[in-house]
Design an enzyme around this catalytic site. Structure first.
Site: not given
Ligand code: COS
Length: 379
Positions: A125, A156, A243, A340, A363
């Site tokens: 998309l 992406f 999602r 640390g 998303e």
């Protein structure tokens, strides 16, 4: 509201947890540090029949629904968020075909996805100029005889170099915004695309992310999903489920933050006693535990609504934004508890923080989820 899992859901959850602990966890650090695709885990997911968990058994799927799917993603992400997102994207790619494919499209492609013969699935998309504004895409699909000719660049794209079948959104009509977008099944064996730039990411480094370049890519016209101009709606509906998957991924990361923090706080001694005895540490752990309970309820609720065929845009967005932000917030605290040591490359908590960050972005960023939530709330 509580969630009583069915016998089947408990079995699936246990199988996923056992697999993740025995086979995913031991290679998770190397997968991340070297940025290598977890080939062995991908093959095992196929053998365990986990590649199409929510989808119809008629086409080789698990028929087990979205809650089972969320349980699997959660279990995987607790060990390795890269493996979880590879599977989540594979599921996202199948949704448009399951929901809107013709009987021929379903019969041809869904068994291949279920068996992993497509490689990890692709959902294309996003473009360089259209992320949040998904409707602003530039990729075009022009009908030429029996084919659509696709031109443009997607970026992406999870699994972009690994998969051979993807669902790709492109503009079939200009000047009418989201109504001019259509969705296509693009099979690399028939309609080759070029794999562009490989991204070097901060987190989820075991999942590959690339550009996809379409140059006069000829897609048979029977690969159009549903009808002209419905690609945006199909993508948005797919993302409702997607999602939930990202929320489950963040949930798994959050659980891992608590696991690591509790174990370390009990083992690490300063001033002659475990740091878990300090109230400052206890409060951080308390907040993690509190948000974990809420996160789990939100994810399971959204998944259950989807399983019941009820509207779930609002609940999916709520689950995603809450879980992603909780995972991010608490991964920082988990590092703080580790001091640390937590800051050192190769420690699980520093990987959790890098992996958590992307759940606030992909998303649909947290800002997009708030757009969805506010629009629905104000309706
Ligand atoms: N399910 C089905 N249809 C939906 C929907 C959903 N959840 N959400 C919106 N739609 C439909 C609308 O009903 C409308 O349909 P009609 O044209 O038939 O009336 C159409 O989609 C356009 O909706 P809207 O006007 O809300 O679109 P916008 O351009 O305003 O975009 C946002 C809304 C920002 C929410 C959307 O573009 C979005 O989610 N962007 C982020 C994209 C994303 O998640 N990218 C990540 C890619 S995968 S890593």
């Amino acid at each position: 509201m509580g969630f009583e899992l069915t016998e089947e859901q408990v079995l699936i959850q246990k199988m996923a947890q056992d697999f993740a602990l025995a086979e995913v966890e031991p290679i998770a650090s190397e997968t991340d540090l070297k940025g290598i695709f977890p080939e062995a885990s991908w093959k095992r997911l196929a053998e365990l029949e986990l590649l199409s968990i929510p989808y119809p058994t008629e086409y080789g799927g698990g028929g087990a629904g979205y809650l089972s799917y969320a349980l699997v993603i959660e279990a995987l992400a607790r060990s390795c968020a890269s493996t979880a997102v590879i599977l989540a994207c594979h599921s996202l790619a199948q949704y448009p075909i399951v929901a809107y494919g013709t009987p021929e499209q379903k019969a041809k492609y869904l068994p291949l996805f279920a068996a992993g013969k497509t490689g990890p699935g692709i959902f294309a998309l996003t473009e360089p100029g259209s992320g949040t504004d998904a409707g602003g895409m530039q990729t075009t699909a022009v009908l030429d005889g029996d084919h659509y000719v696709l031109n443009g660049n997607k970026c992406f794209i999870t699994n972009g170099d690994m998969g051979t079948v993807g669902v790709v959104m492109a503009k079939t009509e200009q000047g009418i915004g989201t109504k001019g977008i259509s969705a296509f099944i693009v099979d690399k064996n028939v309609s080759p695309w070029e794999v562009g730039k490989h991204e070097d990411k901060m987190g989820v480094r075991g999942s590959h992310t690339t550009d996809m370049i379409f140059k006069n890519c000829r897609v048979p016209k029977e690969n159009l999903i549903w009808k002209h101009g419905k690609g945006f709606n199909i993508a948005m509906e797919a993302l409702d489920g997607g999602r939930i998957g990202v929320a489950a991924q963040a949930l798994g990361i959050l659980q891992a933050c608590l696991d690591e923090s509790v174990a370390y706080a009990k083992e690490r001694k300063q001033f002659g006693r475990p740091i878990a005895d300090n109230q400052a540490i206890q409060w951080m752990i308390a907040d993690m535990a509190k948000d974990l309970i809420a996160a789990r309820l939100l994810v399971y609720n959204a998944a259950s609504l989807k399983d019941d065929g009820k509207p779930c845009s609002m609940e999916a967005s709520a689950a995603k934004v809450f879980c992603a932000e909780a995972a991010m917030r608490h991964s920082i605290k988990a590092i703080q508890i580790h001091g640390g040591y937590g800051y050192m490359r190769g420690m699980k908590v520093e990987r959790l923080m890098r992996d958590a960050k992307i759940t606030e972005i992909y998303e649909g960023s947290s800002e997009v989820q708030r757009m969805v939530l506010s629009r629905l709330a104000l309706q």
